[in-house]
Design a protein around this motif. Sequence first.
Motif, short mmCIF file in Angstrom:
data_model
loop_
_atom_site.label_atom_id
_atom_site.label_comp_id
_atom_site.label_asym_id
_atom_site.label_seq_id
_atom_site.Cartn_x
_atom_site.Cartn_y
_atom_site.Cartn_z
N ARG A 64 0.84 -1.20 0.00
CA ARG A 64 0.00 0.00 0.00
C ARG A 64 0.88 1.25 0.00
N SER A 65 0.39 2.29 -0.66
CA SER A 65 1.07 3.59 -0.63
C SER A 65 0.11 4.66 -1.13
N ASN A 66 0.06 5.78 -0.42
CA ASN A 66 -0.76 6.93 -0.82
C ASN A 66 -2.21 6.55 -1.08
N GLY A 67 -2.75 5.68 -0.23
CA GLY A 67 -4.15 5.30 -0.36
C GLY A 67 -4.43 4.26 -1.42
N ARG A 68 -3.39 3.75 -2.07
CA ARG A 68 -3.57 2.73 -3.10
C ARG A 68 -3.01 1.40 -2.62
N GLU A 69 -3.59 0.32 -3.11
CA GLU A 69 -3.13 -1.03 -2.78
C GLU A 69 -2.95 -1.82 -4.06
N ALA A 70 -1.90 -2.63 -4.11
CA ALA A 70 -1.65 -3.45 -5.29
C ALA A 70 -1.18 -4.84 -4.87
N THR A 71 -1.67 -5.84 -5.56
CA THR A 71 -1.18 -7.20 -5.37
C THR A 71 0.16 -7.33 -6.07
N MET A 72 1.18 -7.77 -5.34
CA MET A 72 2.52 -7.90 -5.91
C MET A 72 2.77 -9.29 -6.46
N ALA A 73 2.23 -10.30 -5.78
CA ALA A 73 2.45 -11.68 -6.23
C ALA A 73 1.51 -12.60 -5.49
N MET A 74 1.28 -13.77 -6.08
CA MET A 74 0.53 -14.84 -5.42
C MET A 74 1.50 -16.01 -5.24
N ASP A 175 -10.13 -14.13 -7.64
CA ASP A 175 -11.19 -13.26 -8.16
C ASP A 175 -10.61 -12.27 -9.16
N LYS A 176 -11.50 -11.65 -9.94
CA LYS A 176 -11.06 -10.77 -11.03
C LYS A 176 -10.39 -9.51 -10.52
N ARG A 177 -10.80 -9.02 -9.37
CA ARG A 177 -10.14 -7.83 -8.82
C ARG A 177 -8.68 -8.13 -8.50
N THR A 178 -8.42 -9.30 -7.93
CA THR A 178 -7.04 -9.69 -7.65
C THR A 178 -6.27 -9.92 -8.93
N LEU A 179 -6.90 -10.58 -9.91
CA LEU A 179 -6.25 -10.80 -11.21
C LEU A 179 -5.87 -9.47 -11.84
#
Length: 232
Positions: A64-74, A175-179
């Motif tokens: 997370r950074s500046n209010g954003r979140e991203a999946t880096m890896a599974m 799920d598609k959001r994670t994808l």
Amino acid sequence: MRPSDLPQVRALQLFESMSGSNFEALVQAAYLQTFPAQLELIAEGDPADFLYIVIEGCVELYARSNGREATMAMVRPVGTFILAAVLKDAAYLMSARTGQRSKILLIPSENIREAFQKDEAFARAIVGELASCYRGVVKEHKDLKLRTAVERLANRLLRYHKDQGETGFIELPHDKRTLASVLGMTPENLSRAFNTLKPYGVEVDGGTIRLTDLKALETLAKPNPLIDDRGT
């Protein structure tokens, strides 16, 4: 750790070449636990207290950074995460949570570092694991830098298709959001990318994907082993 779990752990590539005495000392401090889905395991910025090894299930690494979140890896079996932070005795750069019910081996960081110093075979295995992780990051970076969103999705579908037995159908592993996050897209961009792939034989029904024209999809995707081959 239960004695019945030891053969499963000993068979892992990281540990299979260790001396018996060093392996015994390492696992005496370890825990093999089963966690429910969506459980927070670690938080970025915290000290690296344990090495985590996914034996069953799936773990999502995210930041997370500046209010954003991203999946880096599974991370799927059998995979490690936070190994570099453990060796450097540094803070976690990512957070982690279980994507589904998961069995995970936890080994205290200080025991990993001690074994790294004492056991040459274990040290070589650690270096090999880090090299594989580094090459995986480079391939993911190339995928993001050198391909359009549609090309990234097409190649990921081809990867899933191969992993699932090449039957013409795919069940999305998350799920598609994670994808979308894994592929560096917004959910809206993912939806548009799926629509773009319709003429290439991609039919979407919830989490089930049907591929009716693999040749057309491969022509669009242009898979490249220097990006897509995870075994080298």
